[in-house]
Scaffold this active site. Structure first.
Site, PDB file in Angstrom:
ATOM      1  CG  PHE A 132      -2.007   1.051   1.105  1.00 41.35           C
ATOM      2  CD1 PHE A 132      -3.076   0.884   0.242  1.00 41.35           C
ATOM      3  CD2 PHE A 132      -1.940   2.225   1.842  1.00 41.35           C
ATOM      4  CE1 PHE A 132      -4.058   1.843   0.111  1.00 41.35           C
ATOM      5  CE2 PHE A 132      -2.922   3.195   1.720  1.00 41.35           C
ATOM      6  CZ  PHE A 132      -3.985   3.006   0.854  1.00 41.35           C
ATOM      7  CG  ASP A 206      -0.564  -2.116   6.917  1.00 38.19           C
ATOM      8  OD1 ASP A 206      -1.641  -2.362   7.501  1.00 38.19           O
ATOM      9  OD2 ASP A 206      -0.392  -1.100   6.217  1.00 38.19           O
ATOM     10  CE1 TYR A 231      -9.555   2.962   6.376  1.00 37.96           C
ATOM     11  CE2 TYR A 231      -8.656   4.098   8.297  1.00 37.96           C
ATOM     12  CZ  TYR A 231      -8.520   3.654   7.002  1.00 37.96           C
ATOM     13  OH  TYR A 231      -7.357   3.899   6.315  1.00 37.96           O
ATOM     14  CE  LYS A 232      -8.514  -0.714   4.271  1.00 35.58           C
ATOM     15  NZ  LYS A 232      -7.933   0.501   4.872  1.00 35.58           N
ATOM     16  NE  ARG A 385     -10.255  -2.739  -2.707  1.00 33.52           N
ATOM     17  CZ  ARG A 385      -9.651  -2.088  -1.708  1.00 33.52           C
ATOM     18  NH1 ARG A 385      -8.462  -2.478  -1.300  1.00 33.52           N
ATOM     19  NH2 ARG A 385     -10.215  -1.053  -1.145  1.00 33.52           N
TER      20      ARG A 385
END
Length: 426
Positions: A132, A206, A231-232, A385
């Site tokens: 990322f 991560d 937040y995921k 995705r």
């Protein structure tokens, strides 16, 4: 597999009752929980309570009476249960990017202090090319800040073991995202950690696309450091606080080093309300808090974490595999004449809780799907995705989403001009 078969699977699904724990809008199939988790049904009331009662009536006294000051550690301890860590190894603070900066700096400092090594010998931060971007950017910035002593080297996803073998004792830190954001490909954390440590490197993981979705056991893997967002799959809300993990053995090593964690903020002080000019770090993981935490955001995150704990990661993983397998099967059987190409690993053990397909017109295709109420997202340059949060995604959702994708491609609905207009957030 028919739609009625999917309805039957939903009726027998032990996780189906958890869907009621979320405030999902009608007529929407939400396959973007790997970007932003859905709203837990308890969150609005809890945040309202914090605003109206704890802040509105308790005012500043709520730091003590409502336990605000303990929220970073309390929520961190609950997240620890999801990632195979001890409560005293995890705390909620800041953003994933800032936490990555902290732990990467700590890892490099620890390497520089090892008597048998020198900074000159271990100069490489090893990561993957598809990591990322924020992880890579933070590593680049830190390397520059440290005067060029370190360099970031990037290899392909499957090239990490060979790179560790080739670079050997020149690697200071192996920095990887457990589940790749663009493809869903999942590294084998334990084996790569063992390989890196055998070469004398430290590891930074991560967990942004792992925590709350796939089994993670940092303790068993003997991981050194880890970070992740709230937040995921943890359903903490947009911009929710992140978390940071430091193995207990490293916390002990840092006990006498005031500035091992370089962002020495006041709330990471041993006694912040003594207001002394000299920094003295809090013991243990507490030193990784920097500034005053967002209590509203932490309260929301606490609700989200509880939704995951209520189901348990093993049950979530089992359903995640079933959902993603079903989606791949349905899409490939219905869209054989299209230009779709599976971009995620086909083997479930190598895949996180998402499925990605490549398509030359991925952006307009996804916008056309969203127009039909199937919400996924686009990742440049050509990735469709789809994230599968087992708490609220059903088997029937998967069947209907695959059918919507078939319809879009068969009718070329994505050729409509409105679906080609790019937006600021993709």
């Amino acid at each position: 597999m028919t739609r009625n078969d999917c309805l039957a699977r939903d009726a027998a699904d032990p996780l189906a009752p958890h869907r009621a724990a979320f405030a999902l809008p009608p007529g929407v199939i939400y396959l973007d929980g790997n970007s932003l988790g859905a709203l837990p049904a308890t969150t609005a009331a809890r945040v309202d309570e914090v605003v109206r009662q704890e802040w509105g009536r308790g005012l500043i006294g709520s730091w003590n009476t409502a336990g605000w000051v303990d929220l970073p550690a309390r929520v961190g301890a609950r997240i620890a249960e999801l990632i195979g860590a001890q409560a005293e190894e995890v705390i909620c603070a800041d953003s994933t990017s800032l936490n990555l900066f902290k732990v990467l700096a700590c890892a490099l400092r620890l390497q520089g202090q090892r008597p048998q090594l020198s900074m000159r010998e271990r100069r490489i931060i090893l990561s993957e090319r598809g990591n990322f971007p924020t992880d890579l950017y933070m590593a680049q910035g830190l390397a520059e800040l440290m005067g060029g002593h370190y360099e970031l080297q990037l290899v392909g996803f499957d090239e990490v073991p060979a790179a560790l073998a080739r670079l050997g004792e020149r690697v200071a830190v192996l920095m990887l995202t457990h589940v790749n954001f663009a493809t869903g490909a999942m590294h084998h954390m334990a084996s790569l950690t063992e390989l890196a440590q055998a070469k004398g490197a430290l590891t930074v993981w991560d967990l942004a696309h792992s925590a709350g979705a796939v089994p993670v056991d940092l303790g068993a893997a003997r991981a050194d450091f880890a970070v992740g967002c709230g937040y995921k799959y943890l359903n903490g809300g947009p911009g929710a606080p992140a978390f940071v993990y430091v193995a207990r053995r490293h916390l002990a090593t840092m006990a006498d080093d005031a500035f091992a964690q370089p962002l020495s903020g006041w709330l990471g002080h041993r006694a912040p309300f003594d207001f002394v000019p000299q920094y003295e770090p809090a013991p243990g993981i507490g030193r990784f808090v920097v500034g005053t935490p967002s209590i509203l955001a932490l309260a929301a995150l606490e609700c989200g974490v509880e939704t995951v704990l209520a189901a348990g990661v093993p049950a979530l993983r089992a359903k995640s595999v079933a959902l993603t397998e079903l989606f791949i099967e349905q899409v490939e059987s219905r869209c054989q004449e299209s230009e779709l190409r599976l971009a995620s690993p086909r083997q479930p053990a190598r895949r996180g809780s998402q499925v990605c397909f490549a398509h030359p017109q991925a952006w307009p295709v996804m916008q056309a799907l969203i127009g039909r109420g199937v919400i996924g997202d686009f990742r440049a340059p050509d990735i469709l995705r789809f994230g599968f949060a087992p708490l609220y995604v059903s088997y029937t959702d998967v069947w209907d989403a695959a059918e919507a994708l078939r319809e879009v491609l068969a009718t070329r609905a994505h050729d409509a001009p409105q679906y080609s207009q790019r937006k600021a957030v993709t």
